[in-house]
Design an enzyme around this catalytic site. Structure first.
Site: not given
Ligand code: IDP
Ligand code: MG
Length: 140
Positions: A11, A51, A114, A117, A128
């Site tokens: 990312k 997304y 974070n 992905h 994907e």
């Molecule tokens: P993942 O990436 O671990 O699969 P997901 O729940 O699919 O997590 O969420 C997709 C992405 O959305 C996350 O990697 C993160 O960048 C963002 N995200 C998830 N939860 C939050 C939140 O509570 N606040 C802000 N961004 C979030």
């Molecule tokens: Mg996810």
């Protein structure tokens, strides 16, 4: 164990800090092979579509803005149980909850920024991967 392929994205928070090589080393050291890779600037439309499953979540708009805030590296990782193996190497979504040694524990800035992905199921991995790559661009 079945050989699988999964989609990974490095990312913008990570490309900005020049961490592509360090993140790729984690994949390679733990048995995943990078069988396709390209660096891209996503458009808002592309990031929004990628997304789309999160469209109703409160962070969707910010997530799309973040994902277009700089270049990403999209890649296909191949290996035994690659979908689950990659999720383990990545660590929990929130770096505060991620295990020691995982990418997110070591590199993530926040729950949003974070660093990586990874597909969460084999079916999503197939969709994907085809979102970003044609078959001829993937060489195992
Ligand atoms: P993942 O990436 O671990 O699969 P997901 O729940 O699919 O997590 O969420 C997709 C992405 O959305 C996350 O990697 C993160 O960048 C963002 N995200 C998830 N939860 C939050 C939140 O509570 N606040 C802000 N961004 C979030
Ligand atoms: Mg996810």
């Amino acid at each position: 164990m079945a050989k699988e392929r999964t989609l990974s994205i490095i990312k913008p928070d990570a490309t900005r800090r020049n961490l592509t090589g360090k993140i790729n080393a984690k994949f390679e050291e733990q048995g995943l092979r990078i069988v396709a890779q390209k660096r891209l600037q996503l458009s808002e439309v592309q990031a929004g579509k990628f997304y789309e499953v999160h469209k109703e979540r409160p962070f969707y708009g910010e997530l799309v803005s973040f994902m277009i805030s700089g270049p990403v590296v999209v890649q296909v990782l191949e290996g035994d149980d690659a979908v689950a193996a990659n999720r383990k190497i990545m660590g929990a979504t929130n770096p505060a909850n991620a295990e020691a040694g995982t990418i997110r524990k070591e590199f993530a800035e926040s729950i949003e920024a974070n660093s990586v992905h990874g597909s969460d199921s084999l079916e999503n991995a197939k969709n994907e991967i085809s979102f970003f790559f044609s078959e001829t661009e993937i060489v195992g």
